[in-house]
Motif scaffolding. Structure first.
Motif, PDB file in Angstrom:
ATOM      1  N   ARG A 149     -60.200   6.006 -72.239  1.00 60.95           N
ATOM      2  CA  ARG A 149     -60.231   6.326 -73.248  1.00 60.95           C
ATOM      3  C   ARG A 149     -60.818   7.904 -73.344  1.00 60.95           C
ATOM      4  NH1 ARG A 149     -65.913   6.818 -75.423  1.00 60.95           N
ATOM      5  NH2 ARG A 149     -68.110   6.232 -74.222  1.00 60.95           N
ATOM      6  N   THR A 201     -64.553  11.231 -65.712  1.00 59.27           N
ATOM      7  CA  THR A 201     -64.560  12.077 -66.544  1.00 59.27           C
ATOM      8  C   THR A 201     -62.784  12.813 -66.382  1.00 59.27           C
ATOM      9  OG1 THR A 201     -65.169  14.449 -65.123  1.00 59.27           O
ATOM     10  CG2 THR A 201     -66.559  12.261 -66.398  1.00 59.27           C
ATOM     11  N   GLU A 219     -69.324  13.301 -80.401  1.00 56.54           N
ATOM     12  CA  GLU A 219     -70.233  11.392 -80.151  1.00 56.54           C
ATOM     13  C   GLU A 219     -70.870  11.097 -79.086  1.00 56.54           C
ATOM     14  OE1 GLU A 219     -66.208   9.938 -80.445  1.00 56.54           O
ATOM     15  OE2 GLU A 219     -67.629  11.355 -81.686  1.00 56.54           O
ATOM     16  N   ASP A 220     -69.238  11.534 -78.481  1.00 52.91           N
ATOM     17  CA  ASP A 220     -69.803  10.947 -76.077  1.00 52.91           C
ATOM     18  C   ASP A 220     -70.412  12.023 -75.670  1.00 52.91           C
ATOM     19  OD1 ASP A 220     -68.899   8.373 -77.207  1.00 52.91           O
ATOM     20  OD2 ASP A 220     -66.856   9.686 -77.048  1.00 52.91           O
ATOM     21  N   SER A 221     -70.858  13.180 -76.240  1.00 48.55           N
ATOM     22  CA  SER A 221     -70.941  14.786 -75.521  1.00 48.55           C
ATOM     23  C   SER A 221     -72.170  13.909 -74.593  1.00 48.55           C
ATOM     24  CB  SER A 221     -71.264  15.398 -76.366  1.00 48.55           C
ATOM     25  OG  SER A 221     -72.283  15.969 -77.179  1.00 48.55           O
ATOM     26  N   VAL A 243     -72.825  11.569 -72.804  1.00 45.75           N
ATOM     27  CA  VAL A 243     -72.531  10.533 -71.641  1.00 45.75           C
ATOM     28  C   VAL A 243     -71.525  11.310 -70.706  1.00 45.75           C
ATOM     29  CG1 VAL A 243     -71.050   8.406 -71.265  1.00 45.75           C
ATOM     30  CG2 VAL A 243     -72.735   8.369 -73.371  1.00 45.75           C
ATOM     31  N   PHE A 244     -70.385  11.896 -71.472  1.00 44.93           N
ATOM     32  CA  PHE A 244     -69.935  12.778 -70.668  1.00 44.93           C
ATOM     33  C   PHE A 244     -70.057  14.017 -70.018  1.00 44.93           C
ATOM     34  CE2 PHE A 244     -66.357  16.215 -70.234  1.00 44.93           C
ATOM     35  CZ  PHE A 244     -65.475  15.751 -69.878  1.00 44.93           C
ATOM     36  N   LEU A 271     -62.851   9.128 -70.354  1.00 42.05           N
ATOM     37  CA  LEU A 271     -63.998   9.243 -69.606  1.00 42.05           C
ATOM     38  C   LEU A 271     -62.763   7.725 -68.938  1.00 42.05           C
ATOM     39  CD1 LEU A 271     -67.426   8.521 -71.582  1.00 42.05           C
ATOM     40  CD2 LEU A 271     -66.326  10.235 -69.945  1.00 42.05           C
ATOM     41  N   CYS A 275     -62.662  10.906 -75.638  1.00 40.16           N
ATOM     42  CA  CYS A 275     -64.140  10.747 -75.954  1.00 40.16           C
ATOM     43  C   CYS A 275     -64.290  11.745 -77.144  1.00 40.16           C
ATOM     44  CB  CYS A 275     -65.238  11.027 -74.909  1.00 40.16           C
ATOM     45  SG  CYS A 275     -65.284  12.198 -73.932  1.00 40.16           S
ATOM     46  N   GLU A 311     -64.032   4.192 -67.018  1.00 35.37           N
ATOM     47  CA  GLU A 311     -65.170   3.220 -66.847  1.00 35.37           C
ATOM     48  C   GLU A 311     -64.532   1.923 -66.494  1.00 35.37           C
ATOM     49  OE1 GLU A 311     -67.564   4.081 -71.163  1.00 35.37           O
ATOM     50  OE2 GLU A 311     -65.420   2.932 -71.349  1.00 35.37           O
TER      51      GLU A 311
END
Length: 164
Positions: A37, A90, A42-44, A46-47, A80, A39, A82
């Motif tokens: 997906r 990544t 807002e996903d920083s 997790v990234f 990302l 990103c 998953e």
């Protein structure tokens, strides 16, 4: 000159390119049960955490390369992969004109050799081609060289990196 500054370890870093013209598949498929997906900022967290795990580097450093400031740039898209509820790879694309630079392909040590690096790179190539990219380029690690070659990348230059 490098040795005079204590930089005696030499590494070759291949600059690789791949044409994206045509409409055929650009590489490997995702292992069963996984998904890629895009990103954004807002996903920083997790990234950056996944990037740190994949490069086995400090989170503080990887937060600079995968933080909200980078992921919010209009020319940058983070990716990302998953599987089983965890991030397994990544990647990052930076578009300039009709080219896409591929950066930060990382896979945590426990997930290496399972096809996630090739799969996320292929997914990035497909998406960037659909957005108009006609050429992709990247700098390969020694570990990733055979993966990128299997995806059709070819080395056009060898860069030299000196470290202490």
């Amino acid at each position: 000159m490098a040795a005079a500054h204590g930089m005696t370890t030499v590494a070759r870093v291949p600059l690789m390119v791949r044409e994206l013209a045509g409409d055929g598949a650009l590489g490997g498929s995702l292992p069963l049960g996984s998904a890629v997906r895009q990103c954004g900022p807002e996903d920083s967290p997790v990234f950056a955490a996944a990037l740190a795990a994949g490069f086995e580097a400090p989170l503080e450093v990887m937060s600079l390369l995968g933080g909200a400031g980078i992921l919010s740039l209009p020319s940058v898209t983070g990716y990302l992969a998953e599987a089983d509820g965890e991030v397994v790879a990544t990647g990052l694309a930076m578009r300039t004109g009709n080219s896409a630079g591929i950066y930060n392909i990382s896979v945590p040590p426990g997930r290496r050799g399972q096809g996630y690096g090739a799969a996320i790179t292929s997914a990035i190539l497909e998406t960037e081609r659909a957005r108009g990219a006609r050429l992709a380029y990247l700098l390969s690690s020694e570990q990733g060289l055979s993966v990128y070659e299997s995806l059709g990348f070819r080395t056009v230059e060898q860069w030299t990196r000196y470290t202490a």
